[in-house]
Scaffold this motif. Structure first.
Motif, short mmCIF file in Angstrom:
data_model
loop_
_atom_site.label_atom_id
_atom_site.label_comp_id
_atom_site.label_asym_id
_atom_site.label_seq_id
_atom_site.Cartn_x
_atom_site.Cartn_y
_atom_site.Cartn_z
N PRO A 49 0.77 -1.12 0.00
CA PRO A 49 0.17 0.00 -0.08
C PRO A 49 1.00 1.32 0.14
O PRO A 49 2.05 1.03 0.43
CB PRO A 49 -0.55 -0.10 1.39
CG PRO A 49 -0.03 -0.98 2.17
CD PRO A 49 0.86 -1.59 1.27
N PRO A 50 0.27 2.44 -0.54
CA PRO A 50 1.03 3.59 -0.63
C PRO A 50 1.38 4.09 0.84
O PRO A 50 0.66 3.98 1.89
CB PRO A 50 0.22 4.52 -1.23
CG PRO A 50 -0.98 3.92 -1.13
CD PRO A 50 -0.80 2.43 -1.13
N VAL A 51 2.55 4.74 1.02
CA VAL A 51 3.10 5.36 2.30
C VAL A 51 2.57 6.50 2.43
O VAL A 51 3.02 7.43 1.64
CB VAL A 51 4.42 5.00 2.64
CG1 VAL A 51 5.09 5.61 3.86
CG2 VAL A 51 4.75 3.45 2.61
N GLU A 52 1.98 6.98 3.59
CA GLU A 52 1.48 8.27 3.86
C GLU A 52 2.85 9.05 4.59
O GLU A 52 3.12 8.43 5.55
CB GLU A 52 0.52 8.48 4.53
CG GLU A 52 -0.07 10.03 4.72
CD GLU A 52 -1.34 10.14 5.19
OE1 GLU A 52 -1.65 11.20 5.94
OE2 GLU A 52 -2.42 9.23 5.04
N MET A 53 3.39 10.19 3.96
CA MET A 53 4.40 10.76 4.97
C MET A 53 4.11 12.20 5.04
O MET A 53 3.36 12.87 4.53
CB MET A 53 5.71 10.65 3.96
CG MET A 53 6.19 9.48 3.59
SD MET A 53 7.60 9.15 2.77
CE MET A 53 9.02 9.41 3.95
N LYS A 54 4.63 12.50 6.30
CA LYS A 54 4.44 14.10 6.74
C LYS A 54 5.69 14.46 6.97
O LYS A 54 6.48 14.08 7.90
CB LYS A 54 3.31 13.94 8.13
CG LYS A 54 3.02 15.42 8.36
CD LYS A 54 2.22 15.30 9.73
CE LYS A 54 1.96 16.65 10.27
NZ LYS A 54 1.25 16.72 11.46
N PHE A 55 5.80 15.66 6.65
CA PHE A 55 7.29 16.24 6.75
C PHE A 55 6.97 17.72 7.56
O PHE A 55 5.88 18.36 7.57
CB PHE A 55 7.91 16.85 5.48
CG PHE A 55 8.21 15.60 4.99
CD1 PHE A 55 9.32 15.06 5.17
CD2 PHE A 55 7.56 15.17 3.88
CE1 PHE A 55 9.93 13.81 4.21
CE2 PHE A 55 8.03 14.23 3.00
CZ PHE A 55 9.30 13.29 3.37
#
Length: 82
Positions: A49-55
């Protein structure tokens, strides 16, 4: 290039074969290959599954107003130099 990208590229090529086929047998073979590729693409999407990233910069202590800091360091007044 990821596996999904490779599968999409192959699917695009097989679909082009399907639409350019001159005989019914070619169309059926291309259609069957496209179905198999779609199944592999669905399986790859489910298993990875796609990885959700937060910067963010929450922990970084960056100067808020660098111009004011420069004025204070150089002991300047606004609009005038000593």
């Amino acid at each position: 290039m990821t596996i999904e990208d490779q599968l999409r590229e192959r699917l695009r090529k097989v679909e082009a074969l399907h639409f350019g086929a001159t005989s019914a047998g070619e169309r059926e073979a291309a259609s069957a290959a496209a179905d198999r590729l779609r199944a592999k693409l669905d399986e790859a999407a489910r298993s990875d599954p796609p990885v959700e990233m937060k910067f963010g910069c929450d922990g970084v202590d960056a100067p808020r107003r660098p111009r004011c800091a420069r004025v204070e360091v150089l002991n300047l007044t606004r609009g005038r130099r000593p």
